[in-house]
Design an enzyme around this catalytic site. Structure first.
Site, mmCIF file in Angstrom:
data_model
loop_
_atom_site.group_PDB
_atom_site.id
_atom_site.type_symbol
_atom_site.label_atom_id
_atom_site.label_comp_id
_atom_site.label_asym_id
_atom_site.label_seq_id
_atom_site.Cartn_x
_atom_site.Cartn_y
_atom_site.Cartn_z
ATOM 1 N N TYR A 100 10.959 1.931 5.483
ATOM 2 C CA TYR A 100 10.055 2.138 6.614
ATOM 3 C C TYR A 100 10.735 1.604 7.894
ATOM 4 O O TYR A 100 11.399 0.573 7.858
ATOM 5 C CB TYR A 100 8.729 1.423 6.338
ATOM 6 C CG TYR A 100 7.845 1.336 7.538
ATOM 7 C CD1 TYR A 100 7.341 2.493 8.127
ATOM 8 C CD2 TYR A 100 7.530 0.111 8.111
ATOM 9 C CE1 TYR A 100 6.548 2.423 9.258
ATOM 10 C CE2 TYR A 100 6.726 0.037 9.233
ATOM 11 C CZ TYR A 100 6.242 1.192 9.805
ATOM 12 O OH TYR A 100 5.461 1.121 10.922
ATOM 13 N N LYS A 156 -2.396 2.033 4.325
ATOM 14 C CA LYS A 156 -2.171 3.417 3.903
ATOM 15 C C LYS A 156 -3.133 3.767 2.766
ATOM 16 O O LYS A 156 -4.315 3.841 2.975
ATOM 17 C CB LYS A 156 -0.698 3.601 3.531
ATOM 18 C CG LYS A 156 0.295 2.942 4.528
ATOM 19 C CD LYS A 156 0.289 3.553 5.900
ATOM 20 C CE LYS A 156 1.076 2.793 6.961
ATOM 21 N NZ LYS A 156 2.423 2.406 6.647
ATOM 22 N N ARG A 184 -8.311 -19.868 7.725
ATOM 23 C CA ARG A 184 -6.888 -19.531 7.568
ATOM 24 C C ARG A 184 -6.357 -19.953 6.200
ATOM 25 O O ARG A 184 -5.257 -19.565 5.799
ATOM 26 C CB ARG A 184 -6.080 -20.152 8.712
ATOM 27 C CG ARG A 184 -4.652 -19.686 8.777
ATOM 28 C CD ARG A 184 -4.009 -19.720 10.171
ATOM 29 N NE ARG A 184 -4.486 -20.739 11.057
ATOM 30 C CZ ARG A 184 -4.220 -22.052 10.957
ATOM 31 N NH1 ARG A 184 -3.453 -22.493 9.979
ATOM 32 N NH2 ARG A 184 -4.721 -22.898 11.829
HETATM 33 C C1 LIG Z 1 3.435 1.496 7.152
HETATM 34 C C2 LIG Z 1 4.423 0.917 6.216
HETATM 35 C C3 LIG Z 1 4.769 -0.442 6.266
HETATM 36 C C4 LIG Z 1 4.227 -1.362 7.325
HETATM 37 O O1 LIG Z 1 2.861 -1.598 7.159
HETATM 38 P P1 LIG Z 1 1.843 -1.933 8.374
HETATM 39 O O2 LIG Z 1 0.549 -2.087 7.661
HETATM 40 O O3 LIG Z 1 1.909 -0.808 9.342
HETATM 41 O O4 LIG Z 1 2.328 -3.217 8.981
HETATM 42 C C5 LIG Z 1 5.648 -0.923 5.304
HETATM 43 N N1 LIG Z 1 6.167 -0.122 4.362
HETATM 44 C C6 LIG Z 1 5.868 1.197 4.293
HETATM 45 C C7 LIG Z 1 6.488 2.043 3.244
HETATM 46 C C8 LIG Z 1 4.994 1.753 5.215
HETATM 47 O O5 LIG Z 1 4.722 3.076 5.153
#
Ligand SMILES: *Cc1c(COP(=O)(O)O)cnc(C)c1O
Length: 415
Positions: A139, A229, A85
């Site tokens: 988001y 993403k 951690r």
């Molecule tokens: C998906 C997303 C998040 C959150 O990320 P996770 O990995 O799903 O926790 C934050 N900001 C944007 C712009 C996103 O598209």
């Protein structure tokens, strides 16, 4: 127990010295080489994956001193990180590579984008700075985390022009997304950074990626990514990361240690691998997205197209008819939330990604009930267009046969 030294497996190598980078390198080069400079000296080509949860600590006195130093400063561990951690060498490679791509001193990785945002907020709240100024849309879950009060955050929503006036003595962060999820609204990050004064600007750069935009150059102090993403890029890893100066990184590491939102080493491995192809993926998908945006704007079933001036692989559009029929009608495109994968995804923000935001707040952020958000992948543009055009026109996709109804005769086999 006494131990006799093990026989060496092979003669010791003449080590190559690890490379120190002295000249600035182009983004495409950094994407492939950053975080990997020491590999050749170790006789390795691919980065090693270290899944250790713990590390031998025979010298307890020295370990105590190292732990005291981390508690006091949050500086990255030199040598084995004592416990999983506190740090991980595979994750550290991803962090240093992402920092180089974003042009920041440091980066700190987390289990998801939301864990990364949570750590930024907690780091400020711990200093008594609970107020956040933010611009919609964000988001959906980021909006929810600020609005819902889970962390005791007090948020003021404003437009970019209202930021300076909304800042108070207890403001810990200003937060914007550009291009924003899901409307692709763009914000002038340099103007916003100027309006922030000494308050750190947190820019969510998930949509643009450092390939299209480097917010640190515009004055953002914290650059947030849902690494789930584009950074991962293949729809198979959850992660988050904050690129920032080393001073803020130290606080984020202390929060991560105490709250436990660490990135799994296998995720760190996959994210480092994903970075290598990030520039190629983003540029190829962006070219396809720009062409689809152009064709959508001329489609009779489409009322409005949102495509950023910056470019990118995300397209949003408002349909004239029923958006649910379009998500149900695609065959090649996957009707699914998330984005940034090699395949094209389509979703209805008001039903899915931004469902957790109140309908009135969605409306303030420009998220209409007719809006669809598409993440364009690496498929051929003509195949994507055939699928999209058919779904928009309410026709069956010409390239796909509908599955046979249960009990119907099986289709003839053969080529
Ligand atoms: C998906 C997303 C998040 C959150 O990320 P996770 O990995 O799903 O926790 C934050 N900001 C944007 C712009 C996103 O598209």
């Amino acid at each position: 127990m006494t131990r006799s030294p093990a026989r060496p497996d092979r003669a010791p190598l003449t080590p190559l010295a690890p490379l120190t980078v002295t000249a600035p390198r182009a983004l495409a080069t950094e994407a492939v080489h950053a975080g990997r400079e020491d590999l050749a000296a170790q006789g390795l080509h691919a980065a090693p994956l270290d899944l250790s949860t713990t590390y031998p600590s025979a010298d307890s006195r020295a370990e105590a001193a190292r732990l005291d130093a981390f508690a006091a400063t949050g500086a990255e561990f030199e040598g084995p990180p004592v416990y999983g951690r506190l740090g991980n060498p595979t994750v550290a490679r991803f962090e240093s590579a992402l920092a180089r791509l974003e042009g920041t001193e440091s980066a700190v990785a987390f289990a998801s984008g939301m864990a990364a945002l949570t750590a930024c907020l907690l780091a400020r709240h711990a200093e008594g700075l609970r107020h956040v100024v933010a611009v919609r849309p964000l988001y959906g879950c980021s909006d929810h985390l600020l609005t819902g009060g889970l962390l005791g955050t007090d948020v003021t929503w404003t437009d970019p022009a209202g930021i300076a006036a909304a800042i108070r003595p207890d403001t810990g962060l200003v937060m914007v997304e550009s291009p924003a999820n899901p409307t692709l609204a763009e914000t002038d990050l340099a103007a916003v950074a100027h309006a922030c004064g000494s308050v750190p600007l947190l820019a969510d750069n998930t949509f643009a990626t450092p390939v299209l935009q480097r917010p640190a150059e515009a004055g953002a102090r914290l650059i947030l990514h849902s690494a789930t993403k584009y950074l991962g890029g293949h729809g198979d890893v959850l992660g988050g990361v904050v690129a920032c100066d080393e001073e803020f990184a130290r606080r984020l590491r202390q929060v991560r240690f105490a709250t436990g939102g660490v990135l799994h080493p296998l995720a760190g491995y996959l994210l480092l691998r994903g970075l290598a192809t990030l520039p190629v993926r983003v540029r190829a998908a962006s070219a396809t997205a720009a062409e689809l945006a152009r064709r959508l704007a001329a489609h009779p079933a489409v009322a409005r197209v949102h495509y950023p001036r910056l470019g990118g692989a995300m397209v949003a559009f408002e349909v004239c008819g029923d958006p649910h029929q379009v998500t149900a009608g695609v065959r090649l495109i996957t009707p699914a939330v998330s984005l940034g994968s090699v395949d094209t995804l389509l979703q209805h923000p008001a039903s899915i990604s931004h469902r957790i935001v109140d309908a009135a707040d969605r409306a303030t952020g420009g998220i209409s009930e007719k809006l669809l958000r598409m993440s364009v992948g690496l498929e051929d543009v003509e195949d994507l267009w055939r699928d999209l055009d058919a779904a928009l026109s309410g026709r069956p996709s010409p390239a796909y046969r509908e599955p046979a109804a249960a009990g119907a005769a099986a289709p003839p086999a053969g080529p």
